[in-house]
Design a protein around this motif. Structure first.
Motif, mmCIF file in Angstrom:
data_model
loop_
_atom_site.group_PDB
_atom_site.id
_atom_site.type_symbol
_atom_site.label_atom_id
_atom_site.label_comp_id
_atom_site.label_asym_id
_atom_site.label_seq_id
_atom_site.Cartn_x
_atom_site.Cartn_y
_atom_site.Cartn_z
ATOM 1 N N ALA A 112 0.834 -1.194 0.000
ATOM 2 C CA ALA A 112 0.000 0.000 0.000
ATOM 3 C C ALA A 112 0.874 1.251 0.000
ATOM 4 N N SER A 114 2.279 4.971 1.093
ATOM 5 C CA SER A 114 2.595 5.440 2.448
ATOM 6 C C SER A 114 1.438 6.231 3.051
ATOM 7 N N VAL A 117 -1.040 3.835 4.434
ATOM 8 C CA VAL A 117 -0.535 3.219 5.664
ATOM 9 C C VAL A 117 -0.727 4.167 6.839
ATOM 10 N N SER A 118 -0.401 5.430 6.621
ATOM 11 C CA SER A 118 -0.569 6.416 7.702
ATOM 12 C C SER A 118 -2.042 6.607 8.044
ATOM 13 N N TYR A 120 -4.551 4.473 7.586
ATOM 14 C CA TYR A 120 -5.100 3.267 8.217
ATOM 15 C C TYR A 120 -4.656 3.185 9.675
ATOM 16 N N GLY A 121 -3.378 3.495 9.909
ATOM 17 C CA GLY A 121 -2.892 3.450 11.284
ATOM 18 C C GLY A 121 -3.534 4.509 12.153
ATOM 19 N N ALA A 151 1.955 -4.986 8.294
ATOM 20 C CA ALA A 151 2.113 -4.737 6.858
ATOM 21 C C ALA A 151 1.126 -5.554 6.046
ATOM 22 N N VAL A 154 -2.416 -4.050 6.339
ATOM 23 C CA VAL A 154 -2.581 -2.880 5.482
ATOM 24 C C VAL A 154 -2.706 -3.300 4.027
ATOM 25 N N ARG A 155 -1.891 -4.290 3.615
ATOM 26 C CA ARG A 155 -2.008 -4.795 2.238
ATOM 27 C C ARG A 155 -3.400 -5.353 1.977
ATOM 28 N N TRP A 158 -5.840 -2.490 1.727
ATOM 29 C CA TRP A 158 -5.617 -1.763 0.483
ATOM 30 C C TRP A 158 -6.169 -2.532 -0.715
#
Length: 459
Positions: A112, A114, A117-118, A120-121, A151, A154-155, A158
């Motif tokens: 995914a 960056s 990722v940010s 989602y976190g 990771a 997130v994948r 995504w």
């Protein structure tokens, strides 16, 4: 077009809002799915290991063995498809070192970006770890912990977002295009209505709007057609009244000119004769009588000149006797002969004016007369050009234009409160013609197009 653009923009805003809600729902659903898969993987692994534990460890020869005994094929659990993709299992048996196994952490979609990722976190934070005992009756026998690889989670999120958003975006685009086509087709009658209103604005009261498929637009078209009919009737009444007023005006002018000629003219003639008689009969001892008689004769002559000028403006019999072209020539000659005017007046006639009907000829003459008066009165021209053409600009019509170089503002001529331009407009409107006032190099140009009787009848 503006309405269509506004509706399309609102539709796009609604579609984008729906897409944003869809993306949010997909993210929440993906997060819940990952957590549910983690819990389910922990339950399945715990159940599977529990069966292996009791079969291989606890009841071997009927006695309990410590965790130092060899564990049966631990990694064979991965082949049992009990661990969900992206979930890692930590298994601890007694005091033995923990075993770690992750399922398909590298085969779940592409990495995914960056920003995702940010995002989602920030929205969901770290996933919870699910812990299960190997057996309920002997909790110190071992534990199973299921956790999600960040990771991989997130994948997975995504991948679901990209797949679902691609489908949703394609559907939204298709729906938007179809909606735009339908809205554009539904608003097409609005353009016809606007064009019809524009034609009414320019005086085409015969134009009628057709019936439309939409009930609302049909009601509007019916109202516009009714309005056009009432405007046509009102305009016809106004034109007839205006024509009658101008006829009455010409009759009053003739009567006034006749009275001035017969009464006032005769009185001036008698006064001039009496002054000449007094001057002749004055004795040398009374030179003052001769001077007074000459003064009376001079004033009488000035009044006769003024009277002849007024009669020339009032009378239109010359049109019937001389014709339109000769009357225009005489009109221009009178302006050039005026001692108080320094401007030079020019006449340019194109075409045959002998076939012009009498009623139209009178109105054309009055329009030219008023335009010349305005050019000389409201400016300081050096040259004034009167142009009259028959059948050149418009077939079966007379074009009259007066152009001067005396300065002036054409916009003020449109909004002037005087009766000159207003009278010209009324005459031209009564004849079904058109009037335009605009600037030229050093002055103002007034142009009128007046249809003749055949065209008036057709209208």
């Amino acid at each position: 077009m503006r309405l269509l653009i506004h509706l399309v923009l609102r539709l796009v805003a609604v579609v984008l809002l729906c897409l944003a809600c869809t993306i949010g729902w997909i993210l929440v659903d993906a997060h819940r799915t990952i957590e549910a898969d983690t819990a389910a993987s922990a339950d399945r692994v715990a159940t599977t290991l529990q069966n292996l534990y009791w079969r291989e460890l606890l009841w071997r020869d009927g006695t309990y063995r410590d965790a130092l005994l060899p564990l049966p094929d631990w990694k064979s659990i991965a082949t049992m498809k009990v661990i969900a993709p992206g979930v890692c299992i930590d298994f601890r048996l007694g005091s033995a070192p923990p075993f770690d196994l992750c399922s398909q952490t590298e085969d779940i979609g592409s990495p995914a970006p960056s920003w995702f990722v940010s995002l989602y976190g920030a929205l969901f934070g770290p996933h919870a770890t699910e812990t299960r005992p190997l057996t309920v009756r002997q909790r110190d026998a071992g534990t199973v912990q299921a956790r999600v690889d960040p990771a991989t989670a997130v994948r997975q999120a995504w991948r679901q977002v990209t797949v679902m958003v691609s489908i949703a975006a394609a559907m939204a685009l298709g729906i938007s295009l179809l909606a735009i086509l339908l809205i554009g087709h539904a608003l097409m009658p609005a353009q016809s209505i606007v064009r019809g209103l524009r034609r009414l604005e320019h005086g085409d009261h015969r134009h009628r709007l057709p019936a439309f498929g939409a009930t609302e637009f049909s009601h509007i078209a019916r109202a516009v057609n009714d309005l056009a009919g009432r405007l046509a009737a009102t305009t016809a009444e106004r034109v007839a009244l205006t024509k009658r007023l101008f006829q009455v005006q010409e009759e009053e002018r003739r009567a006034l000119a006749r009275d001035l000629h017969d009464e006032f003219g005769q009185c001036l003639t008698a006064t001039a004769a009496l002054a000449a008689a007094i001057e002749t009969g004055a004795t040398p001892s009374r030179p003052d009588l001769a001077d007074d008689a000459r003064a009376i004769a001079r004033i009488t002559g000035q009044m006769m000149t003024t009277l002849r000028s007024a009669l020339a403006r009032l009378r239109s019999q010359d049109l019937e006797e001389l014709g339109l072209q000769a009357s225009l020539v005489q009109l221009v000659a009178q302006w050039n002969a005026s001692a108080t005017r320094r401007a030079v007046f020019h006449l340019d006639v194109t075409g045959d004016l002998t076939a012009v009907p009498a009623e139209a000829a009178v109105n054309i003459y009055r329009i030219a007369q008023e335009c010349l008066t305005n050019a000389a009165r409201h400016g300081r021209p050096q040259h004034v050009h009167l142009r009259v053409s028959h059948g050149e600009e418009v077939r079966d019509a007379i074009a009259v234009s007066v152009e001067d170089d005396g300065g002036g503002d054409a916009t003020q001529a449109h909004t002037a409160s005087g009766h000159g331009i207003l009278g010209i407009r009324e005459r031209i409107a009564a004849l079904g013609g058109s009037l335009s006032i605009g600037p030229v190099a050093h002055g103002i140009r007034v142009a009128a197009v007046i249809p003749l009787q055949p065209r008036q009848a057709a209208a």
